[in-house]
Design a protein around this motif. Structure first.
Motif: not given
Length: 416
Positions: A323-334
């Motif tokens: 459920i934290g997948d969007f936080l991981v992906l956001n960190a990658i993109y940012e």
């Protein structure tokens, strides 16, 4: 004046042990009090901890931190435990940052380092999250915690729980490494195995929490695990004299380490302790057989799809969904980072290479991070002059099943 304003004002009035201000939802921005136990936002998103950064900018100095004992708790102002007496510690923190000279030369990377988490209590990076989470549970006088685990997290929370006289109820997949299972049992945890994967264990835990009233310490349902994990990033910055590396590669399962490192970088930049113009590119590394984050990254998605059933020797990152997948992906993109998957052969070959050439028996998960860096250098995503840090999340000896050895047996009167 709202309760959040009062809490912020309290931090400004005196030198606090912790400057924890409130919890907030990264999805809908809803804020919650940090004075009582919390799990998910009403929208279903994980909650993150916020600190009174205005007060910290005035009252918190890196010179003060650097004069303290080499413990995770040297950063207590940026950690959630309100009183020193509630800290549950087994001596965690300040793991070595080791220069990998032979491996770097082999990859064509001039400055390659390993953040070696294998020296933490319980033998893995999971000790950081357990130290923060169990300490908060002690602060709230919680007697029972429950969580699913792939191995190392269950072992760490069970051991820290026993030190705090908190009973741990753990459900693991039957394929979980045997040593982690034995650690749980030795610590007196209420351990069960499920014939399935970690999401199946999570379903069982959710039902048990509702039935028995235990505190749900599942990843991201308990907001302070990430706070313990972020100390890895705080230490890394300090060990590099507050100059951040170009790239940090981390194995990713549910993603708490990865998110914690990113959160540490953000907070250090807000404090002005590091160069705000140079945030490291974060690299999420997964096994090809279970790579939901990598697949989402390649499709430019903000959330990941549930991955089909899988198995990898790097069992701690065998997580089909988080459920934290969007936080991981956001960190990658940012951070302009990336996500890369490595095959089973390559991560096991990397484990052997590093053990034989560098003298450190890293975990399969840590080996995956190195294999990912090797691949990114071959693809020229990494440059020779980059300063690169790979995170080794645990001891190789905790996953003996992953390392096959064929040794000749001698008779008593044989000679070599």
């Amino acid at each position: 004046m709202s309760f959040l304003d009062r809490e912020r004002r309290e931090c400004l009035v005196f030198q606090a042990f912790s400057y924890l201000s409130h919890l907030y939802c990264p999805t809908c921005s809803q804020e919650y009090s940090a004075k009582e136990p919390a799990h998910l936002c009403q929208c279903g998103s994980p909650l993150l901890a916020a600190y009174d950064m205005d007060a910290l900018k005035v009252q918190f100095r890196k010179e003060t931190v650097m004069a303290r004992p080499p413990s995770l708790w040297r950063y207590h102002e940026l950690l959630p435990v309100k009183k020193e007496n509630d800290i549950v510690s087994l001596g965690e923190g300040m793991t070595p940052l080791v220069e990998m000279i032979k491996t770097g030369k082999n990859y064509g990377v001039d400055h390659l380092f390993m953040k070696d988490e294998s020296l933490l209590p319980s033998g893995s990076s999971k000790a950081r999250g357990a130290a923060a989470g169990i300490s908060k549970a002690k602060e709230w006088k919680i007697t029972d915690i429950a969580m699913p685990a792939n191995g190392n997290a269950g072992a760490a929370w069970s051991l820290y729980g026993s030190r705090a006289s908190i009973t741990s109820h753990i459900v693991m997949p039957v394929e979980a490494p045997i040593i982690s299972r034995k650690e749980c049992a030795a610590a007196g945890a209420d351990l069960h195995l499920v014939n399935g994967l970690i999401h199946d264990a999570g379903t069982i835990i959710s039902h048990a929490v509702q039935k028995y009233g235990w505190f749900d310490a599942s990843p991201f349902k308990e907001p302070y695990r990430i706070e313990g994990k972020k100390t890895m990033g705080l230490e890394l910055a300090e060990q590099l004299q507050w100059k951040l590396p170009d790239v940090i590669a981390c194995p990713v399962g549910e993603g708490a380490e990865f998110i914690g490192i990113y959160k540490a970088m953000q907070e250090l930049m807000e404090l002005g302790w590091v160069d705000s113009e140079k945030i490291p590119r974060l690299v999420a590394v997964q096994a090809e057989s279970c790579a939901p984050i990598v697949e989402a990254y390649e499709k430019h998605q903000t959330t990941a799809d549930n991955h089909p059933e899988s198995y990898t020797a790097a069992f701690d990152i065998n997580v089909p969904a988080s459920i934290g997948d969007f936080l991981v992906l956001n960190a990658i993109y940012e951070t302009k980072g990336c996500a890369v998957a490595v095959c089973e052969h390559d991560l096991l070959a990397e484990q052997r290479w590093i053990t034989r050439k560098e003298g450190t028996f890293i975990s399969p998960e840590g080996a995956a991070a190195f294999a990912g860096v090797r691949r990114l250098r071959e693809e020229a995503w990494l440059h020779p002059e980059d300063t690169v840090v790979c995170v080794n999340t645990g001891m190789g000896i905790k996953s003996p099943e992953a390392f096959d050895v064929s040794v000749p047996i001698l008779a008593a009167d044989d000679e070599l």
